[in-house]
Enzyme design. Structure first.
Site, short mmCIF file in Angstrom:
data_model
loop_
_atom_site.label_atom_id
_atom_site.label_comp_id
_atom_site.label_asym_id
_atom_site.label_seq_id
_atom_site.Cartn_x
_atom_site.Cartn_y
_atom_site.Cartn_z
CE LYS A 137 62.94 -81.20 35.04
NZ LYS A 137 62.89 -80.53 36.36
CG PHE A 156 39.30 -32.96 18.20
CD1 PHE A 156 40.35 -32.30 17.55
CD2 PHE A 156 39.55 -33.51 19.45
CE1 PHE A 156 41.61 -32.20 18.12
CE2 PHE A 156 40.82 -33.41 20.04
CZ PHE A 156 41.84 -32.76 19.37
CG HIS A 161 45.55 -52.77 0.14
ND1 HIS A 161 46.31 -53.92 0.16
CD2 HIS A 161 45.50 -52.40 -1.17
CE1 HIS A 161 46.72 -54.21 -1.06
NE2 HIS A 161 46.23 -53.30 -1.88
N GLY A 175 39.00 -93.79 36.68
CA GLY A 175 37.61 -93.41 36.51
C GLY A 175 36.94 -93.88 35.24
#
Length: 539
Positions: free
Chosen positions: A149, A488, A286, A47
């Site tokens: 591979k 809470f 920190h 291409g």
């Protein structure tokens, strides 16, 4: 599982005869293609890449000339052919492989250079579903994996750096070495793994699957670090491809190389400062903010943030949400600072910072959206945790006033400011704030009462420092403040510590079994308290 065949040892040196090239990004193609041609390597392509190589005046074969099949199905099928994959996978010095290649007219392919369809860029640019699907490369990853591979005989390039290593080897020795081919194979397998991770992650997102059966995380190396959190630990910094403005893609204008802790703290500071619409400054030490403030301009915001805890600010990280000017820079450089991160800096500011050679100045491309989507990861032994980013946004209309006394409009603003900061403080977290400025921050304690006490100590120390500087009476900055708790209060003792520190209003999620006890204590002390219904733990 296939048995391991008894192949002859791979040769150390391979003199390449043929290269298959297929690129989406053709930067550097001409130089590399000419070098390969000059080294006697036959070029094969498809291409647009083939057309580009021919345009350089170089001889190039079409893959179809090898396979005898034309490109078809809108380009979906062109390299998925035994002549291509046999040329990549064939073990040249294995008699059965050599016989099969000869019998079927399969010529060896010794170099494959492929950069894959731009799937990530398509998604990043907002391409639709069908555009993303068409940019999922099939033949490219298959060829990369085949060649990798068979790295005993094939050199694989997946980027400009890889092909440059191959070209350098050919110019030096006319051949690739086994060590180089192994190095390139490792890089290539990592690339295809990252590509598949991007595709699978995107597809899960399209299905709104928050917990797919398999989850892959991929990153590209941004820099190796001198060490990790401590000098005996190794460290590295990777970019995931998420184009979120912040430390990962920031320009480092100057200063020493960033360290592991610098990056973590800069990220924490910048994520918090982005929460505010007014000019704001965050100082982190920190991983926790030690001073946060808004102001009429950055210089005022910085001065107010520093006032919260000037002792902890020494050697900290500073984040602002506006471009810096020279006055801002001069104020910041009055104390030792590790990192400054801002969405911009004018030339005067850069000149001021330049006098501090070790100070790192980071300029990200904008501010992150504090309420935008995203994921947060954390490793554990044998796995990792993943959660959505904390996008909590609490508005005045979300507050449920649970005490007899209603908060004033000013107290409501203080409560919302304090709760926004508490969202970015390590749990257990208590934050005192007043008039767009943190007064005291208690972070990371095992119980909420101790966090309230530590925050009160910080507020008293800040008030004493202010009195020494102004000559006024000593007082705690927490007097008249709002107290935020990111979860809470399980008992009333933490709330009573906040009242003792001088807080007149409290904001918390609510939801404790002892909410009634805590509300009664607030009413007894005459303070206002609001529930958000939203917990913002940060571990």
């Amino acid at each position: 599982m296939p048995a391991a065949p008894d192949f002859p040892p791979a040769p150390d040196q391979v003199k390449p005869q043929r290269a298959l090239i297929s690129l989406s990004d053709k930067a550097g193609l001409e130089e590399a293609a000419r070098a390969l041609h000059e080294a006697g390597v036959e070029l094969v392509s498809t291409g647009g890449t083939k057309a580009a190589i021919a345009g350089f005046g170089l001889p190039v074969l079409d893959v179809a000339d090898l396979t005898g099949f034309p490109e078809m199905m809108d380009g979906r099928v062109k390299t998925l052919h035994p002549v291509v994959h046999g040329g990549l996978l064939g073990v040249r010095n294995a008699p059965t492989h050599a016989q099969a290649m000869d019998q079927h007219g399969i010529g060896p392919i010794d170099i494959v250079w492929i950069d894959l369809y731009p799937f990530e860029k398509t998604v990043e640019s907002g391409g639709g579903f069908e555009a993303a699907i068409e940019n999922i490369d099939i033949g490219g990853p298959a060829m990369i994996r085949s060649g990798s591979k068979n790295h005993g005989h094939v050199a694989v390039a997946v980027d400009g750096e890889s092909i440059a290593l191959i070209v350098a080897a050919l110019k030096a020795d006319g051949a690739t070495t086994l060590a180089l081919r192994k190095q390139l194979a490792a890089r290539a397998f990592a690339r295809t793994a990252a590509y598949d991770a991007a595709v699978s992650g995107w597809f899960a997102g399209q299905l709104e699957d928050a917990a797919p059966a398999r989850k892959s995380i991929a990153g590209s190396l941004a820099q190796t670090l001198r060490y990790g959190e401590n000098p005996h630990q190794t460290g590295a910094f990777y970019r995931t491809g998420e184009r979120r403005p912040g430390v990962a893609y920031a320009e480092q204008v100057q200063g020493k190389e960033l360290g592991y802790n610098n990056i973590a703290d800069a990220d924490a500071a910048y994520e918090l400062v982005a929460e505010f619409e007014q000019p704001a400054c965050v100082i982190v030490k920190h991983a926790n903010p030690c001073g946060v403030a808004v102001g009429g301009d950055l210089s005022e915001a910085y001065a107010r943030a520093l006032e919260c805890d000037a002792v902890s600010a020494f050697g900290g990280v500073i984040a602002v949400n506006r471009p810096l000017n020279g006055d801002d820079a001069r104020a910041i450089t009055e104390i030792f600072t590790e990192v400054v991160i801002a969405p911009g800096a004018d030339e005067e500011a850069k000149e001021v910072f330049a006098a501090k050679k070790n100070l790192r100045l980071l300029i990200p491309d904008g501010l992150p959206d504090p309420h935008g989507p995203g994921e947060v990861f954390r490793s554990v032994a044998g796995g990792f945790l993943v959660q959505s980013r904390d996008r909590a946004l609490i508005k005045p209309s979300d507050l449920k006033i649970v005490t007899k006394r209603q908060p004033t409009p000013t107290e409501i603003q203080d409560m919302l400011f304090a709760f926004t900061v508490a969202k970015h403080v390590k749990s257990n977290a208590i934050v005192y704030a007043k008039d767009g400025q943190t007064a005291g921050i208690g972070a990371g304690q095992m119980n909420r009462r101790d966090s309230a006490r530590i925050a009160a100590i910080r507020a008293r120390e800040a008030g004493e420092a202010q009195a020494l500087r102004t000559g006024g009476p000593a007082h705690s900055l927490a007097e008249g403040s709002a107290c935020a708790s990111e979860a809470f209060f399980p008992f009333a003792d933490g709330l009573l510590e906040a009242v003792a520190a001088g807080a007149t209003s409290v904001i918390q999620p609510g939801g404790s079994m002892r909410d009634a006890e805590v509300i009664a204590a607030a009413d007894e002390k005459g303070i206002a308290m609001a529930f958000t219904g939203v917990r913002v733990f940060r571990h």
